[in-house]
Design a protein around this motif. Sequence first.
Motif, PDB file in Angstrom:
ATOM      1  N   SER A   2       0.831  -1.199   0.000  1.00 16.21           N
ATOM      2  CA  SER A   2       0.000   0.000   0.000  1.00 16.21           C
ATOM      3  C   SER A   2       0.864   1.248   0.000  1.00 16.21           C
ATOM      4  CB  SER A   2      -0.924  -0.012   1.220  1.00 16.21           C
ATOM      5  OG  SER A   2      -0.151  -0.034   2.407  1.00 16.21           O
ATOM      6  N   GLU A   3       0.371   2.275  -0.650  1.00 17.88           N
ATOM      7  CA  GLU A   3       1.102   3.531  -0.708  1.00 17.88           C
ATOM      8  C   GLU A   3       0.889   4.332   0.576  1.00 17.88           C
ATOM      9  OE1 GLU A   3       3.179   4.573  -3.040  1.00 17.88           O
ATOM     10  OE2 GLU A   3       2.901   2.687  -4.121  1.00 17.88           O
ATOM     11  N   VAL A   4       1.924   5.000   1.007  1.00 15.01           N
ATOM     12  CA  VAL A   4       1.816   5.871   2.177  1.00 15.01           C
ATOM     13  C   VAL A   4       2.318   7.246   1.790  1.00 15.01           C
ATOM     14  CG1 VAL A   4       2.059   4.014   3.881  1.00 15.01           C
ATOM     15  CG2 VAL A   4       4.095   5.173   3.015  1.00 15.01           C
ATOM     16  N   SER A   5       1.753   8.263   2.398  1.00 13.19           N
ATOM     17  CA  SER A   5       2.164   9.628   2.105  1.00 13.19           C
ATOM     18  C   SER A   5       3.518   9.906   2.738  1.00 13.19           C
ATOM     19  CB  SER A   5       1.126  10.611   2.644  1.00 13.19           C
ATOM     20  OG  SER A   5       1.136  10.587   4.066  1.00 13.19           O
ATOM     21  N   PRO A   6       4.245  10.930   2.251  1.00 10.79           N
ATOM     22  CA  PRO A   6       5.533  11.276   2.859  1.00 10.79           C
ATOM     23  C   PRO A   6       5.423  11.547   4.366  1.00 10.79           C
ATOM     24  CG  PRO A   6       5.294  12.392   0.755  1.00 10.79           C
ATOM     25  CD  PRO A   6       3.975  11.735   1.037  1.00 10.79           C
ATOM     26  N   GLY A   7       4.333  12.192   4.791  1.00 13.94           N
ATOM     27  CA  GLY A   7       4.143  12.474   6.212  1.00 13.94           C
ATOM     28  C   GLY A   7       3.959  11.207   7.023  1.00 13.94           C
ATOM     29  N   GLN A   8       3.176  10.260   6.492  1.00 12.74           N
ATOM     30  CA  GLN A   8       2.961   8.986   7.174  1.00 12.74           C
ATOM     31  C   GLN A   8       4.248   8.170   7.234  1.00 12.74           C
ATOM     32  OE1 GLN A   8      -0.237   7.590   4.625  1.00 12.74           O
ATOM     33  NE2 GLN A   8      -1.747   7.865   6.262  1.00 12.74           N
ATOM     34  N   HIS A  10       7.337   9.373   7.215  1.00  8.40           N
ATOM     35  CA  HIS A  10       8.222  10.009   8.185  1.00  8.40           C
ATOM     36  C   HIS A  10       7.840   9.614   9.612  1.00  8.40           C
ATOM     37  CE1 HIS A  10      10.793  13.051  10.017  1.00  8.40           C
ATOM     38  NE2 HIS A  10       9.755  13.419  10.759  1.00  8.40           N
ATOM     39  N   LYS A 245       9.933   1.248   3.879  1.00  9.91           N
ATOM     40  CA  LYS A 245      10.068   1.572   2.444  1.00  9.91           C
ATOM     41  C   LYS A 245      11.516   1.934   2.089  1.00  9.91           C
ATOM     42  CE  LYS A 245       5.516   1.410   2.010  1.00  9.91           C
ATOM     43  NZ  LYS A 245       4.829   0.301   1.330  1.00  9.91           N
TER      44      LYS A 245
END
Length: 255
Positions: A2-8, A10, A245
């Motif tokens: 699953s894709e995660v946002s840069p904030g998530q 971090h 990641k």
Amino acid sequence: MSEVSPGQLHERRERVFLVLAGTFLCAMTLLNIIGITRFVQLGPMALAVGVLPYPLTFLCTDLICELYGRKRANFLVTVGLGLNFMILGVLLLGNALPSVPAESMPPWQILQLAAPVHLPNGETVEQTVGLYQLIYATTSGAVFASMLAYIAAQYCDVQLFHFWKRVTKGKYLWVRNNFSTLMSQMVDSVMVITVTFGAAFMRDELTFKMMMVLVASNYIFKATVALLDTGPFYLGVHYLRRYLKLEPGETATHD
């Protein structure tokens, strides 16, 4: 995956670092607090109870070295050194402040002795000893010894880990995990035992043979745990790289 946002991502990486750092600092603090208050027999080995969780510190620094790089690992070791100073400072302050009158003390704070006892810090008590005085005598010297051993061993572990990583060109996880830990734990075992029990040895209360038994017991235990943690180290790196990641050879921070 699953894709995660840069904030998530971090936040995920910082949380993992916090867990590894917390485990490292907890194991280090336990070594200083319970230290040599009791010795336990594990087969042929006589070990201070404070040593039991200590090998976890090397596993944590190796995982941080692998996943976060040298700067994060050195930062954690420096924070741990600061906590060592804090522990020693609180012990010294508690010993320096005046105690309440003896008649006001709870009975469990005063221990009656059947014979004179030579405390690890060089004091000799003959009839009674305060509970804190006994704790201070058994931990203050051990904290000072662990600080010296800690500085040498933990920084040594971080530097050796990256040395072996360069030599093997990033291959063979088991080489940098085991060789860095085995070497640095030898430094730790020799220093912490000789500094902690050096005064007792000078007073002829501890023979050279007994000192060597303590050093050997400490090192054999730590080396055995270091070899056994190769599996958890591989699993940790494998699953945490996916979770964080990270590509092979990539770190979550930049050195």
